[in-house]
Design a protein around this motif. Structure first.
Motif, PDB file in Angstrom:
ATOM      1  N   HIS A  32       0.809  -1.075  -0.195  1.00  0.00           N
ATOM      2  CA  HIS A  32      -0.006   0.028   0.011  1.00  0.00           C
ATOM      3  C   HIS A  32       0.920   1.470  -0.041  1.00  0.00           C
ATOM      4  CE1 HIS A  32      -3.412  -2.795   0.780  1.00  0.00           C
ATOM      5  NE2 HIS A  32      -2.635  -3.206   1.897  1.00  0.00           N
ATOM      6  N   GLY A  33       0.455   2.248  -0.540  1.00  0.00           N
ATOM      7  CA  GLY A  33       1.367   3.122  -1.006  1.00  0.00           C
ATOM      8  C   GLY A  33       0.461   4.665  -1.284  1.00  0.00           C
ATOM      9  N   THR A  34       1.192   5.757  -1.363  1.00  0.00           N
ATOM     10  CA  THR A  34       0.592   7.014  -1.788  1.00  0.00           C
ATOM     11  C   THR A  34       1.443   7.628  -2.756  1.00  0.00           C
ATOM     12  OG1 THR A  34       0.009   7.331   0.540  1.00  0.00           O
ATOM     13  CG2 THR A  34      -0.074   9.453  -1.021  1.00  0.00           C
ATOM     14  N   VAL A  35       0.708   8.025  -3.969  1.00  0.00           N
ATOM     15  CA  VAL A  35       1.239   8.769  -4.959  1.00  0.00           C
ATOM     16  C   VAL A  35       1.078  10.394  -4.823  1.00  0.00           C
ATOM     17  CG1 VAL A  35       1.546   9.335  -7.308  1.00  0.00           C
ATOM     18  CG2 VAL A  35       0.993   7.061  -6.583  1.00  0.00           C
ATOM     19  N   LEU A  36       2.181  11.274  -4.888  1.00  0.00           N
ATOM     20  CA  LEU A  36       2.107  12.529  -4.479  1.00  0.00           C
ATOM     21  C   LEU A  36       2.393  13.389  -5.877  1.00  0.00           C
ATOM     22  CD1 LEU A  36       3.599  12.423  -1.199  1.00  0.00           C
ATOM     23  CD2 LEU A  36       1.391  13.479  -1.390  1.00  0.00           C
ATOM     24  N   ALA A  37       1.459  14.295  -6.078  1.00  0.00           N
ATOM     25  CA  ALA A  37       1.758  15.083  -7.454  1.00  0.00           C
ATOM     26  C   ALA A  37       1.596  16.572  -7.281  1.00  0.00           C
ATOM     27  CB  ALA A  37       1.286  14.523  -8.768  1.00  0.00           C
ATOM     28  N   LEU A  38       1.886  17.214  -8.202  1.00  0.00           N
ATOM     29  CA  LEU A  38       1.437  18.731  -8.272  1.00  0.00           C
ATOM     30  C   LEU A  38       0.033  18.794  -8.906  1.00  0.00           C
ATOM     31  CD1 LEU A  38       4.006  20.944  -9.969  1.00  0.00           C
ATOM     32  CD2 LEU A  38       3.267  21.224  -7.435  1.00  0.00           C
ATOM     33  N   ALA A  39      -1.074  19.428  -7.884  1.00  0.00           N
ATOM     34  CA  ALA A  39      -2.303  19.604  -8.120  1.00  0.00           C
ATOM     35  C   ALA A  39      -2.452  20.225  -9.614  1.00  0.00           C
ATOM     36  CB  ALA A  39      -3.229  20.326  -6.957  1.00  0.00           C
ATOM     37  N   SER A  40      -1.575  21.180  -9.895  1.00  0.00           N
ATOM     38  CA  SER A  40      -1.604  22.027 -11.198  1.00  0.00           C
ATOM     39  C   SER A  40      -0.947  21.493 -12.287  1.00  0.00           C
ATOM     40  CB  SER A  40      -1.164  23.304 -11.002  1.00  0.00           C
ATOM     41  OG  SER A  40       0.130  23.344 -10.407  1.00  0.00           O
ATOM     42  N   ALA A  41      -0.174  20.273 -12.510  1.00  0.00           N
ATOM     43  CA  ALA A  41       0.349  19.637 -13.410  1.00  0.00           C
ATOM     44  C   ALA A  41      -0.702  19.252 -14.565  1.00  0.00           C
ATOM     45  CB  ALA A  41       1.064  18.446 -13.066  1.00  0.00           C
TER      46      ALA A  41
END
Length: 451
Positions: A32-41
């Motif tokens: 189990h994990g979390t993917v983090l990314a820019l909201a505005s990409a």
């Protein structure tokens, strides 16, 4: 289907999205994990799987670093390390490498990820597994490591013990006991998983661009020596697309430090992620050689850990401890049993024998617990000291001397009065004195009788 679960973004700062995911690692284990990314990409971005160091602290351990990279436009996956097939007594770097590649495939399937800029970021123990993963998949386009170790885990652990003990001002026999005797014994007993793993062959086969980083104040990964070993391994394999970087003023995990790298602060520098982002976007991906940052000092090289001799066998150590338990604990237990039955001993040897039983039992059991404590805490918890020795170790050394003295006193008293002793007393004292005589070489081996 690789992605088993994808939940809506939540629990992320306003400028980021956090997507909870699950994927299948080696042997069918669900991670189990979390993917983090820019909201505005709005375009495809570089991405990387982040591999944590030793232990299983969970994805939150790397959350600050992952958010920092995400703000730089890098999509990051952090995940909980497996608990099936990974523990204090068992681990397999090959399995961890496969888990990371499963996470990489998850990232590759995302619409916001550029497959040509997809890689691995690995901290400490993760950097043992990351080169294995890079060797297995063309999906790995770059490799970034932090605090990678060029020696075996056993040698690295022994070196780290020495760093922390010297910093605390510990002298005498304790450093040698922990760095050599204790480490070799845990390896020989099979309770130090992957202790002899050699990372060099994997590094020799890495063909992707490599950014290998160490904190200037890294007290765990032999930064100067490891940097040299990994550089030479890459060059032997023909890989010239690498950068060796030493980051000023930070510790093993590139976090800030207030105690020369010997603390455990969780605080990133304001410019964290700037260099990595620039390096990933650089067309050549690497500048062969070492960064302009100062190479860390390293007073001592990694120690050489010879195999155990026959007399150091863990089985013999176990037999010795059982004899101590029978000899030292058996004497007072037998005396207590006699008193319960209304039989009182009038043996002239009983006073010195009682002292021998008490000091011998306290020394052997106390030493065993103290060694386990120091190993479990990686020699990070020293406590108050007297004459260059932690108080518990000094007490154990004094008890060891007392055990030797009372062994001699009991043996002399037994010799003087043996004709006056009953047969049962002869047997009890024989076991007790035998334990005391065996204690002498055992205590010397473990440094208890060494200044």
């Amino acid at each position: 289907m690789l992605v088993l679960l994808a939940a809506p973004a939540h629990a992320a700062p306003a400028d980021l999205t956090a997507t909870e995911v699950s994927f299948v690692g080696n042997g069918g284990v669900v991670l189990h994990g979390t993917v983090l990314a820019l909201a505005s990409a709005t375009e495809r971005r570089p991405a990387m799987v982040m591999m944590e160091g030793a232990g299983n602290r969970g994805r939150q351990e790397l959350r600050p670093e992952a958010e920092a990279f995400a703000r730089h436009g890098i999509v990051t996956l952090i995940y909980d390390k497996r608990t099936v097939g990974y523990s204090l007594l068992h681990r397999d770097y090959s399995v961890l490498a496969d888990d990371a590649l499963a996470g990489l495939r998850l990232l590759r399937s995302r619409a916001d990820v550029d497959p040509a800029r997809l890689g691995l970021w690995a901290l400490s123990e993760g950097a043992f597994a990351a080169p294995l993963a890079a060797n297995r998949s063309a999906d790995v386009k770059f490799l970034i490591t932090v605090g990678a170790v060029g020696t075996t885990p056993g040698a690295q652990t022994a070196w780290g013990y020495g760093e922390y003990l010297r910093h605390a001002g510990v002298s005498g026999s304790l450093p040698h006991m922990l760095q050599t005797t204790a480490v070799r014994m845990t390896i020989g007993a099979g309770i130090f998983p992957e202790a002899d793993f050699d990372p060099v062959p994997a590094w020799e086969h890495v063909r992707q661009p490599v950014l290998a980083q160490w904190g200037e104040l890294d007290r765990e990964a032999l930064p100067r020596e490891s940097g040299q070993i990994i550089r030479e391994a890459l060059e032997r394999g023909g890989n010239t697309h690498y950068t060796i970087r030493f980051v000023p003023g930070v510790r093993h995990n590139l976090n800030l430090t207030a105690n020369g790298g010997f603390d455990r602060l969780h605080s990133l520098s304001p410019d964290f992620g700037d260099y990595e982002t620039s390096w990933i976007d650089r067309p050549a991906r690497a500048l062969p050689g070492t960064s302009a940052d100062p190479v860390p000092a390293q007073d001592l090289p990694a120690p050489t850990l010879a195999p155990l001799a026959w007399y150091e066998s863990p089985w013999l150590q176990l037999v010795a401890l059982l004899l101590f338990l029978v000899g030292f604990a058996g004497y007072p237990l037998a005396a207590a049993t006699r008193r319960i039955r209304g039989r009182h001993s009038t043996s002239p040897v009983r006073r010195s024998a009682r002292w021998l039983a008490a000091t011998g039992l306290m020394t052997t059991m106390g030493s065993l617990m103290y060694v386990f404590f120091m190993v479990a805490t990686a020699a990070n918890v020293i406590g108050p000291m007297v004459v260059g020795r932690p108080i518990p170790w000094l007490v154990l050394q004094l008890l060891a001397v007392a055990t030797v003295v009372t062994t001699a006193a009991t043996a002399l008293s037994w010799r003087r009065h043996r004709r006056d002793l009953a047969h049962a007393d002869q047997v009890r004292l024989g076991l007790l004195i035998t334990a005391g005589l065996l204690f002498l070489p055992w205590a010397a081996y473990w440094g208890l009788l060494v200044p």
